[in-house]
Structure formats: C-alpha cells, structure tokens
Design an enzyme around this catalytic site. Structure first.
Site, PDB file in Angstrom:
ATOM      1  N   GLU A  51       0.828  -1.219   0.000  1.00 40.14           N
ATOM      2  CA  GLU A  51       0.000   0.000   0.000  1.00 40.14           C
ATOM      3  C   GLU A  51       0.857   1.262   0.000  1.00 40.14           C
ATOM      4  OE1 GLU A  51      -3.059   0.003  -0.597  1.00 40.14           O
ATOM      5  OE2 GLU A  51      -3.743  -2.007  -0.121  1.00 40.14           O
ATOM      6  N   GLY A  52       1.996   1.201  -0.665  1.00 41.10           N
ATOM      7  CA  GLY A  52       2.921   2.327  -0.716  1.00 41.10           C
ATOM      8  C   GLY A  52       3.984   2.179   0.346  1.00 41.10           C
TER       9      GLY A  52
END
Length: 595
Positions: free
Chosen positions: A442-443
């Site tokens: 998610e980053g």
C-alpha cells in the site's frame, strides 16, 4: 503462546473518554441515526467474541500450512472458509458499507477498533475482508448505480469478495508505466489483457465470486498516470438476474512464497481479454483508486497495531511466567528457584516501550478515523474541506509510523522471549514476519515519507500542518494553567514548536536543494509521528488525571505509561531534528559507483 484477548477496556477509553465519539457521531448527519454508545459497545463485544474464539485460534496453523495453489485454483488454510462464513453471516464484512446496498454504515472511528481486533487475531485472514472493503469503497464512490446495485450487496454480505489489481512485474509505485490494456467492446464493456502481481486474495475458495478492480490503459490514453482507468472485472460473470454465469477469462498463474502472512494468497493474476466495466471516468483510474487509499493505508497501520498488541500480550504473559535470576532488590519470590523476568528493569523497559507505542497507536488511528468520519459524513462544506486536509496530512503518518514502530514492538517482544522468541511454537517470530509487510505494501514507507514531506508539507507551504499545529496549540492553551498537566503540556509545547521550526527549515532548504525533501523525509515522518503521539498521550493523561479518584486502577496505569512515553521515548525527536537539519550533502556526495 498467549490467547488473544481484545483490549476492549482501552478501546472504550479511547472512543468514549478521549475522543467522546458519541458526541462526534451525534453531530454528523450520516451517523447520528446509525450508531449510539450502546450499539457501539455491543458491536465491540460481539466482534471480540468472534475473533477471539473463531479466528485467532487459526493464526498459527494457517502460517504453517499456508494457502495452496493447484492448477490455477487456490485453497485457503484449514478453517478459513468456515471462519469467513461466520464472519460474513454476522454482517461484519459490510460494517462500514453503504446502507443503501446492505452495509451497516458504521463510522471509521468504530470500525477501526474492529479492524484492529481482526488483524491482531490473524492478519492473513483479515486481509480478505480488508480488500473487499477497499474495493467496495471505490465502487460505491465511483461506480454507476447499475454497478453498485449489481455488486455491492453480495460484496457487503461476503457472498462475493473483492481484490485490488494494481501492481505489475515492472510497475510498483510508478503505476504510470503499467502495460495492462483495455479495449472497448461497443456495448459498455471492455476487454482487459495483462498480468498483475502481488494481488492479495486474488483467488481463493472462501467466496462464490471475486470482484477484481483492475487498473488498465485504453489504446489512446495519455502517457503516464493521467492515462490510467479503473475496471471492474468479475471472476465469474454475473447474469442480468444476479445469478452467476460462466467463468471470465482470468486466472491465477501462481501464488507467492513469502516471508510472512503465509495464510493469505498473494496471487499472480492473468487477464486474457477478460470482460470488465469502467468504474468512474476514463483516464481517472488513479483518482478512483485513491478514494479507498486513505482508508486502506490507515488499515495497514491498524494491521501493524494489531500485530504489536498481540506481541505485547504474548510477551507480558511470558515475562510473568519465565523464571530467571533474582531481582536487583533481592528475592521477590523466595519460594521459587528464581524470580519471573518481569522484575528486571530492562525487561520492564521493553514491555513499557511496547505498551507506550501500542496504546499511542490506538489513540492516533482513532484520531485519524475521526477526520475520515467528518470528511465522509459532515454536511458542512468548510468542515469537510478542513477534515480532508487533515486526512491527507495524517494518512502517511498513520501508515508508515505505526508500521515502523510495530516492527520494533514485535522484535522487542521476541527479544523478551530470548531464544524461545526465535522458535516458531511461541508465535513471536510469526508476528515479526507478518508485520514486516505493512512497511512495504500500500505504498512503501519511504514513499509515504516523501509524500508527507513533499506533497503534504513543502508543496503547500505547511498549510495543513498549520491546522494540526493550531489544534495542538489550542489544547496546550486550554490546559496551561493546570498544574497537574504541566509535566505533559510543557514538553508538548516544545515539541510542536520544534516541529514547526524543522518544517520551516526544510521548506527553506528545498528552495535551493532538490534533494532536501528526500533527505529529510523519513526522519521528518518519524518526528511528526512522535509529536502526534505526544499529543495523543497528553489527551489521554488529561482524562486519566481527572479520573484518578474513581478507584479504577486503569487510570493510574494509563498515567504511568504516559510518563514513560514522555520521559523515555519522546527524546528521540532531538536526534531526528538534528538529522533533518543536516541536509542532503552527506547523502549525495558519494558517487554511485563507490557504494
């Protein structure tokens, strides 16, 4: 290994006493008729029972067994399918979903507590409802009424699950260079062709259908991220009457062999002219995706918090039972061969460090949830705009700081076990392995730090930071005459002043040095995180001080942990500030070929 026990007392403290969630919910048009304190309490109680009794006991065995791939089909670990059905039958899959389509419409401040329990019970299991909730957010926000009516009810009920298909073998953070293609069929549908990797629960046997949200590019799309569109691609086609039809032309090519979260299936998904439907506008796929990203990134931080909480519970139980040596003050348990290791100052240092970080994270994640609730449910345009700015500012901190500190916490828990922490049967090494992914997906946390420093602070001259700082200052001013709060208020004032000073320093550096933002980013995110936790702990200390005479030991304990955080952990900001002000020169002066 300790059995997981949901920390309901602390969750209620944070919700009801620190943030007065009942007043927040009553003030928001979207929640005032949906939830009240009694409903919220019942939700927490029932979620705890289900997770403690049905889901958490599966965690270790699922890690040993893992998901199994065979000729394109994925089988979840033993017990997962039955637990998933029980979870969905209780309505938990649609807890925060749109009530128009069968969801319960609960606010994030409440669902965050349930998510923490679920992720603490089993992160591998918890990823399935987490990804479904994220897909539902995007469909609900950007899908047509037809798509919402056709897919959301079965996704909220758990009959169907969801997956987000973003990453490709050559494209992770830089989604602008994806190669997956979409071609229009002329009837409102599109054919999707390409390969996606790292797709969590992209294939499994727990639900009747899996609804994929896939990023792809049309042939005439602009280059880069401005040319990405989002498509809904079901595993099994859905007929006009809602029944399931034929299998779509997509398949799971393999599942990854991973360091952790082995119970979940991390899939390679192949799309071979699979039929899909546009979600949102053409070339607006990233905007549609980011609708759910603020929620998902907060949940990743909450995942990490769950693992940290389980590590703490495990370590405390072990420290109370494990006999080694004698207390420095003399025998505490003379009838035993040695004292339990919890008597030793260094073990207490580790346990308190774990607890201070975990309870600070619980308060902070709920605080971010509050701003998400205002953004979503308020009918005041100015309030919504201000809250959206706070969400943008705080989300990278919630994702990255919570997960960085959770890894430290799980490693610390492992250290308390000594050699036993390295052995699988005690559960500590699994927590270390599982939580590690939260810093990556998610980053990755480095990207989160650069997003915070570059886009959320420097790019707007610290405007959103000023909003946060003003809130903290207002709290300081309101409590500056309270002698009992001085031990928290005075350091908090110094910390918020320091954060503003360091921010101005980097903004000034960035005018002359292109590398200033990247050089400062990681340390700045941690500086922000510690300052935010100091604010959280001051708010908790204020409540605890007011309740000291209640006879409830909980408040005295909370105050002692608050003092530990302020005296033994907050000093890290001094080193972080020095690192930031050192600039980029020592990072960039070494030629690449000399590394």
């Amino acid at each position: 290994m300790a059995e997981y026990k949901a920390p309901l007392r602390d969750m209620r403290f944070v919700l009801n006493e620190v943030f007065e969630a009942d007043k927040l919910w009553a003030s928001l048009p979207g929640t005032q008729d949906v939830v009240d304190p009694d409903t919220a309490d019942a939700i927490l109680e029932e979620a705890a029972k289900l997770i403690e009794q049905e889901i958490a006991p599966l965690n270790r065995e699922s890690d040993e067994q893992g998901s199994q791939w065979n000729d394109g089909e994925v089988t979840a670990p033993h017990g997962f399918k039955e637990a998933y059905q029980a979870f969905c039958e209780g309505g938990w899959n649609g807890l925060g979903g749109n009530p128009e389509y069968g969801g319960m419409g609960m606010p994030k401040t409440l669902t965050a507590q349930v998510e923490e329990m679920l992720q603490a019970g089993s992160m591998s299991f918890g990823l399935a409802p987490m990804l479904t909730a994220g897909a539902c957010l995007s469909i609900n926000a950007h899908g047509t009424d037809e798509l919402k009516e056709k897919y959301l009810p079965n996704m909220y009920s758990g009959v169907w699950s969801g997956a987000m298909d973003l990453t490709e073998p050559h494209a992770g953070t830089d989604l602008g260079i994806i190669r997956t293609k979409a071609t229009e069929n002329g009837d409102g549908s599109y054919n999707i062709t390409g390969t996606k990797i790292f797709i969590t629960w992209g294939e499994h046997d727990m639900a009747e259908n899996i609804i994929h949200l896939v990023l792809a590019k049309l042939p005439d799309a602009p280059a880069g991220p401005k040319g990405i569109s989002l498509f809904l691609v079901p595993k099994i086609m859905v007929n006009e009457d809602g029944s399931l039809g034929e299998r779509n032309s997509l398949s799971c090519g393999s599942i990854e062999k991973k360091m952790g979260i082995k119970g979940s299936a991390t899939c390679v998904m192949n799309f071979d002219e699979a039929k899909g439907w546009l979600v949102g506008e053409v070339n607006q796929g990233l905007a549609c995706m980011f609708t759910m990203m603020n929620y998902e990134r907060l949940v990743v931080g909450i995942q990490a918090l769950g693992a940290a909480e389980m590590s703490y519970q495990n370590a405390v139980e072990y420290a109370r039972d494990r006999l080694q040596s004698r207390s420095p003050e003399g025998k505490k348990f003379p009838e035993k061969a040695a004292d339990p290791i919890i008597v030793h100052p260094d073990v207490r240092r580790m346990l308190l460090a774990m607890r201070a970080q975990t309870e600070g994270a619980r308060a902070f994640s709920t605080y971010v949830g509050k701003w998400l609730d205002i953004t979503k449910f308020s009918d005041n345009a100015d309030d919504k705009k201000a809250a959206a700015g706070m969400v943008a500012l705080l989300t990278p901190v919630a994702k990255a700081f919570l997960s960085d500190k959770a890894l430290e916490t799980t490693v610390t828990g492992q250290q308390i076990f000594g050699g036993h922490g390295f052995i699988r049967e005690w559960g500590q090494e699994q927590l270390v392995r599982d939580v590690r992914i939260t810093q990556i997906y998610e980053g990755a946390n480095g990207i989160q730090a650069m997003d915070l420093m570059g886009r959320k602070v420097v790019a707007n001259g610290g405007k959103d930071l000023e909003t946060f700082a003003a809130e903290v200052q207002s709290f300081i001013d309101a409590n500056s005459d309270d002698a009992a709060m001085a031990e928290f208020i005075q350091p908090l004032q110094a910390e918020i002043n320091n954060l503003k000073d360091v921010t101005a320093h980097v903004i000034d550096q960035a005018k002359e040095d292109a590398n200033a933002i990247g050089a400062a980013a990681n340390d700045y995110l941690h500086l922000f995180g510690f300052t935010a936790y100091a604010y959280m702990w001051a708010k908790m200390a204020k409540v605890a001080l007011a309740k000291l005479d209640s006879g409830d030991e909980f408040y005295a304990v909370k105050l002692k942990v608050a003092r530990f955080f302020y005296q033994r952990q907050l000093s890290e900001t001094q080193a972080l500030s020095a690192n930031i002000k050192a600039g980029s020169s020592t990072l960039m002066e070494l030629d690449a070929d000399l590394f």
